[in-house]
Motif scaffolding. Structure first.
Motif, mmCIF file in Angstrom:
data_model
loop_
_atom_site.group_PDB
_atom_site.id
_atom_site.type_symbol
_atom_site.label_atom_id
_atom_site.label_comp_id
_atom_site.label_asym_id
_atom_site.label_seq_id
_atom_site.Cartn_x
_atom_site.Cartn_y
_atom_site.Cartn_z
ATOM 1 N N ALA A 143 0.833 -1.206 0.000
ATOM 2 C CA ALA A 143 0.000 0.000 0.000
ATOM 3 C C ALA A 143 0.865 1.253 0.000
ATOM 4 O O ALA A 143 0.521 2.259 -0.624
ATOM 5 C CB ALA A 143 -0.916 -0.013 1.217
ATOM 6 N N GLU A 144 1.999 1.172 0.671
ATOM 7 C CA GLU A 144 2.898 2.309 0.743
ATOM 8 C C GLU A 144 3.300 2.803 -0.646
ATOM 9 O O GLU A 144 3.409 4.003 -0.879
ATOM 10 C CB GLU A 144 4.147 1.893 1.524
ATOM 11 C CG GLU A 144 4.759 3.007 2.304
ATOM 12 C CD GLU A 144 5.857 2.502 3.205
ATOM 13 O OE1 GLU A 144 6.627 1.630 2.769
ATOM 14 O OE2 GLU A 144 5.939 2.970 4.347
ATOM 15 N N VAL A 199 -2.040 8.450 -3.448
ATOM 16 C CA VAL A 199 -3.390 7.930 -3.293
ATOM 17 C C VAL A 199 -3.713 7.935 -1.798
ATOM 18 O O VAL A 199 -2.812 7.806 -0.971
ATOM 19 C CB VAL A 199 -3.465 6.493 -3.862
ATOM 20 C CG1 VAL A 199 -4.853 5.907 -3.685
ATOM 21 C CG2 VAL A 199 -3.071 6.492 -5.321
ATOM 22 N N SER A 207 -6.077 -0.898 -3.514
ATOM 23 C CA SER A 207 -5.251 -1.182 -4.687
ATOM 24 C C SER A 207 -4.262 -2.300 -4.397
ATOM 25 O O SER A 207 -3.985 -3.136 -5.266
ATOM 26 C CB SER A 207 -4.466 0.064 -5.098
ATOM 27 O OG SER A 207 -5.326 1.163 -5.244
ATOM 28 N N ALA A 264 -5.292 3.076 -1.253
ATOM 29 C CA ALA A 264 -4.032 2.343 -1.399
ATOM 30 C C ALA A 264 -4.206 0.905 -0.928
ATOM 31 O O ALA A 264 -3.759 -0.037 -1.585
ATOM 32 C CB ALA A 264 -2.925 3.028 -0.604
ATOM 33 N N PHE A 302 1.580 2.673 -3.310
ATOM 34 C CA PHE A 302 0.472 3.451 -3.886
ATOM 35 C C PHE A 302 0.386 4.812 -3.221
ATOM 36 O O PHE A 302 0.087 5.809 -3.861
ATOM 37 C CB PHE A 302 -0.848 2.702 -3.713
ATOM 38 C CG PHE A 302 -0.958 1.497 -4.608
ATOM 39 C CD1 PHE A 302 -1.232 1.646 -5.964
ATOM 40 C CD2 PHE A 302 -0.777 0.223 -4.101
ATOM 41 C CE1 PHE A 302 -1.330 0.542 -6.789
ATOM 42 C CE2 PHE A 302 -0.872 -0.879 -4.929
ATOM 43 C CZ PHE A 302 -1.148 -0.723 -6.264
ATOM 44 N N GLU A 303 0.612 4.835 -1.926
ATOM 45 C CA GLU A 303 0.525 6.108 -1.212
ATOM 46 C C GLU A 303 1.577 7.097 -1.707
ATOM 47 O O GLU A 303 1.311 8.288 -1.833
ATOM 48 C CB GLU A 303 0.676 5.886 0.301
ATOM 49 C CG GLU A 303 -0.620 5.443 0.939
ATOM 50 C CD GLU A 303 -0.422 5.034 2.389
ATOM 51 O OE1 GLU A 303 0.316 5.719 3.109
ATOM 52 O OE2 GLU A 303 -1.021 4.014 2.785
#
Lengths: 322, 665
Positions: free
Chosen positions: B105-106, B113, B121, B118, B108-109
């Motif tokens: 997720a990081e 996002v 995703s 995130a 994506f962040e």
């Protein structure tokens, strides 16, 4: 004592760190893992030999400073009587408690003895006891650590609990016990400090052995029918030598402290023999009367010796890890 | 592009004049042995060279940007968005203290996002890399994932930023064959989906051949040959490529008929100052011209280049070793030497590493032991040698005499008879001892030699493993991997053993070195009439060297038989899947069986047939789940542990591979 680092066994027994360990990765194998093919190059990455280590050591200013101080005290211990300005035992009650001056650089003590001379000559006992005690502790600790690490099982369990029990008691208490039983003497101090260090060193050696234990060369040795003694001392010992060398030098620093402490408490070198610890003990009450030199200079001597040993230790450790 | 490393105040050239381009959506393979500079290329692309390395000449352009001239923030941007990297060991690429979901997720962040999006995703991305239960995997820490699962998570992370270039550095080297096959399929599918360019780095030619459109062969920091992957491997035009391909045992080659070729000599040290062709010192075609000036790239066909003056003659490169040695063919009918029966080994925690294993090693034969990690191969070897005690009731005999479970209690003659060559010579040789003492000690202990007799035998022994006198004074750290393994082999053969266990003896070695070691093992077998228990995950090697083969899965023997029968089929469904998972240089196999899921834990093996959870041929009757099949002899000497009889498997497997000429011959 500077020959510690030149000890052929120890220095030869260094990790064959290639270029990679030196922070260099000539093959560009950066993130390669355990499965990556290993050195196919005939001229394999040159290993850091004993000589190279020596040169690295001599290039470190911290090592040179430490070795210089240590050498000075060794010279004092060996030839102090020859060049000490005064007889360290000669009492001159008329000039007792004189402050530092041209005739007595470090002043005199309560019995009028020259402090400088007592410090110079007083280096002897501490410099004899410390290395001997550390060597004794290292030998015993290494043997115990090898047995605990390699034999494991019941040996490790039982010896491990004993080691823990000893470590749980304050070292001074144990030392008192022995000294009271054996009577204070140079040899008692060597034995007592050696025995106190044994479990500490054993623990370090055991940890080093455990990292070796799962390597296949030990299985190979067992498949040749080698006896445990040989496996421990001929197969494993050379490989854990670097760890032992570092532990030895660390303990040396502590030993200086231990000898000084015991002498200070009256369990070490006995008066009137000049000794830094017992001199502090004999004179520290004089602090109240303003006779600071009687305590400060022996204390500085202890501090300088400990510092010197620690500087050397740090340098050796860093060169070993290079 | 040139790259130099500064070592002890001297510049050492690691890469010389390497240039290649990768088109959008294309997959480019870089292949080479260790020390060839493969990883240096990858590191340079994202400017991750170690502090003492720098690009001394040339340019890099990724999407028109040159990472070498970018400022700090632009470089970070490039690493974050344009290029992603997947390393060999997934375990080390993930942060061990962070949950997997958080790590993905990081990425994506960073792209800007919101945290919630995130996470969503990340979950989608994990689903894309075919993780069936992404929610659960996201809550895990990296150490709780298996190797294959972790590598998928790393790939998911690499693709999270939708990079235009994905660099894969030996991404499957640490994985098992069936898992590797899945990951490779996944990468191929994702490449299509994301239209990403891929730089695929590997030492495994077959993997490159399978995965890449074009390939560059790297040798000593130079690109020696370049072209479409299939064409390069089918018709190599550089002597190095030719030599490399000849080092690999190919289908149909066997130790008794075809000797592997080797590449003589050694890779030049980094920073060498060769004036001519880098390969000239090892090349049989080299002429004066090659040593005087470096050859330019020659066009050798459509889109193909080779850096060799004699590229047209490369395929006729003379062999470095004679083609045939007429190795003694063990008939498999020698006296049974080692007999193992009802062998079980349960480790603490109820992990059943071996369950009722029975096998026989005959005199003078090579018994190949095949299986993935956790199959019990190494445990079996250790039990035979007496390094690990088996469960009570297990029977292990040598020439009819029961063996003590503990090597320490075995008589000298038993120790002499059973020896081992370990996988990793770095661990197997005491780094503080010299080669002389490493080899003379077993001569003293096992052969009871001393004085001049010892010296004489020592000289014989080092000659027979092709070591030289000058090596005797050296320590293992001063030897190359191949030489170290020769020392280990000499040690094993010192007492003239009857059986030598070879536990993945070449898996830590480069291809060209591996060939020489395999030849050596074959020669020694011929000279000493020794039996081998040859353990390997590399089916090509096992096939080349073995007379009979045992296939292990979760500590159970799934199939035993003569090598050719096991390879040619019909085979056990697991063996079948294993064979189809391994990429080969001999063209794509038609039947592509993919095993689903991971290898189950040996602490909690599946009921019935242990393979039923992953078996593509599981019977619908439910018998596979309920009862464990016995090991049955379907053909003379060929046994399978399957509810489907061998005869029936033959029909099924033949039918499926019929449309094309595939399968094994």
């Amino acid at each position: 004592m500077t020959d510690l680092s030149a000890d052929p066994g120890g220095a030869e027994g260094l990790e064959p760190a290639g270029l990679e360990a030196a922070g260099v990765d000539p093959a560009g194998l950066g993130p390669g893992g355990s499965l990556a093919p290993v050195g196919t190059v005939a001229v394999a990455a040159p290993t850091l030999r004993a000589q190279t280590r020596w040169r690295l050591l001599l290039r470190r200013p911290t090592f040179l400073v430490g070795a210089g101080i240590l050498l000075f005290w060794v010279v004092c211990a060996l030839f102090g009587h020859a060049f000490a300005p005064d007889n360290p035992l000669a009492q001159q009650l008329l000039s007792a408690n004189t402050a530092p001056s041209a005739s007595h650089w470090f002043g005199t003590d309560g019995l009028g003895r020259d402090v400088l001379s007592r410090i110079i000559v007083g280096a002897r006992d501490i410099l004899v006891i410390t290395p001997l005690a550390t060597v004794l502790g290292t030998i015993l600790g290494t043997a115990l650590g090898l047995a605990m690490g390699y034999l494991g099982g019941a040996v490790d369990l039982i010896a491990g609990r004993i080691v823990e029990a000893v470590l749980a008691l304050p070292a001074v208490i144990i030392a008192f016990l022995f000294i009271v039983a054996l009577g204070p003497s140079t040899w008692t101090l060597v034995i007592v400090i050696g025995l106190i260090f044994t479990p500490l060193i054993a623990r370090t050696v055991r940890a080093a052995v455990l990292t070796e234990r799962n390597l296949d060369y030990l299985s190979a040795a067992r498949l040749l029918g080698e006896k445990p003694g040989r496996i421990m001392f001929r197969e494993i010992l050379p490989n854990v030598m670097p760890a032992i060398l570092v532990e030895f030098t660390v303990r040396l620093g502590y030993a200086v402290f231990a000898v000084a402490t015991l002498s200070f408490l009256g369990f070490g070198v006995q008066p009137p023999t000049p000794d830094w610890g017992s001199d502090i003990a004999a004179n520290y009450s004089g602090l109240l009367s303003g006779y600071w030199w009687q305590t400060l200079f022996p204390a500085l001597a202890i501090a300088s010796l400990v510092t010197a040993v620690n500087l050397i230790t740090d340098s050796i450790e860093q060169v070993l890890n290079a | 592009m040139d790259i130099v490393y500064r070592v002890r105040g001297q510049d050492r050239r690691a890469l010389r004049d390497v240039s290649f381009s990768i088109a959008r959506g294309e997959s480019y393979g870089l292949v080479g042995e260790s020390g060839s500079g493969k990883s240096t290329v990858a590191l340079a692309l994202v400017r991750y060279l170690p502090r003492n390395g720098r690009v001394s000449a040339g340019t890099i352009s990724i999407n028109g940007q040159d990472p070498l001239s970018l400022g700090k923030s632009a470089l970070r941007e490039l690493r974050a968005r344009t290029v992603s990297m997947v390393y060999q060991e997934p375990g080390r690429a993930l942060n061990p203290s962070m949950r997997v979901g958080r790590q993905i997720a990081e990425v994506f962040e960073i792209a800007g996002v919101s945290a919630q999006e995130a996470t969503q995703s990340a979950e989608d991305m994990l689903r894309k890399v075919q993780i069936s239960d992404p929610g659960r995997v996201m809550r895990r820490y990296p150490h709780e994932l298996s190797g294959g699962m972790a590598q998928r998570a790393v790939i998911a992370m690499a693709l999270a930023s939708s990079p235009s270039l994905l660099i894969l550095d030996e991404p499957t080297t640490a994985l098992d064959a069936t898992v590797e096959a899945e990951v490779l399929d996944l990468v191929a599918a994702l490449r299509q989906e994301f239209d990403t360019s891929v730089l695929f780095i590997s030492h495994n030619l077959a993997v490159i051949a399978k995965m890449c459109d074009r390939v560059g062969v790297l040798y000593a920091g130079e690109l020696v040959e370049q072209g479409p992957a299939r064409r390069v491997f089918e018709d190599p035009r550089h002597p190095y490529t030719v030599g490399l391909l000849r080092c690999i045992p190919r289908r149909g080659q066997r130790k008794d008929t075809d000797r592997l070729d080797t590449i003589p000599g050694f890779l030049p040290a980094p920073g060498h100052n060769l004036t001519g062709c880098v390969f000239a010192p090892r090349c049989a075609l080299a002429a004066d011209r090659c040593r005087e000036s470096p050859p330019p790239f020659f066009e050798v066909g459509e889109l193909r280049t080779s850096r060799c003056f004699f590229h047209d003659r490369a395929p006729e490169l003379p062999r470095a070793t004679p083609a045939s040695i007429g190795a003694l063919r063990a008939q498999g009918t020698g006296e049974p030497l080692v007999v193992v029966d009802e062998l079980s080994k349960t480790f603490a925690g109820g992990i059943r590493a071996l369950a009722d294993v029975a096998l026989t090693v005959h005199q003078g034969e090579t018994l190949g032991l095949v299986g993935e990690s956790g199959s019990g191969k190494t445990t079996l070897a250790r039990v035979l040698l007496g390094l690990t005690g088996p469960d009570p009731g297990s029977v292990v005999t040598l020439a009819g005499t029961p063996l003590s479970p503990d090597a320490r209690r075995r008589p000298r003659d038993t120790l002499r008879a059973l020896q081992i060559v370990f996988q990793n010579p770095d661990s197997a040789l005491n780094r503080r001892h010299t080669v002389r003492s490493l080899i003379s000690r077993p001569l003293t202990r096992l052969a009871r030699l001393s004085g001049p007799a010892l010296q004489e035998r020592l000289e014989d022994l080092i000659a027979s493993v092709r070591l030289e006198d000058r090596h005797l004074a050296l320590r293992p750290g001063q030897l190359s991997g191949g030489l170290k393994q020769r020392v280990a082999i000499a040690r094993a053969f010192a007492g003239r053993p009857d059986v030598v266990v070879c536990d993945e003896p070449t898996s830590a070695l480069d291809v060209s070195v591996q060939a020489a070691i395999l030849n050596l093992l074959a020669d020694l077998q011929k000279a000493e009439r020794v039996s081998y228990l040859f353990i390997s995950h590399d089916l090509g090697l096992v096939r080349y060297l073995s007379d009979r083969i045992v296939v292990l899965y979760l500590g159970r023997v799934m199939e035993v038989g003569p090598a050719e029968a096991v390879f040619a089929g019909p085979h056990h469904p697991y063996t079948e899947a294993l064979f189809s998972a391994v990429p080969t240089l001999d063209g794509e196999r038609p039947e592509r069986i993919r095993l689903q899921g991971e290898i189950p834990s040996a602490a909690d093996p599946p009921s019935g047939c242990v393979f039923h959870t992953r078996c593509p041929r599981r019977l619908s009757t439910g018998v596979c789940e309920s009862t464990e099949p016995p090991l049955l002899e379907g053909e003379p000497g060929h046994l399978t542990r399957c509810h489907i009889p061998l005869a029936e498997l033959r029909i099924i497997q033949r039918k499926e591979s019929a449309p094309s000429q595939g399968g094994s011959q």
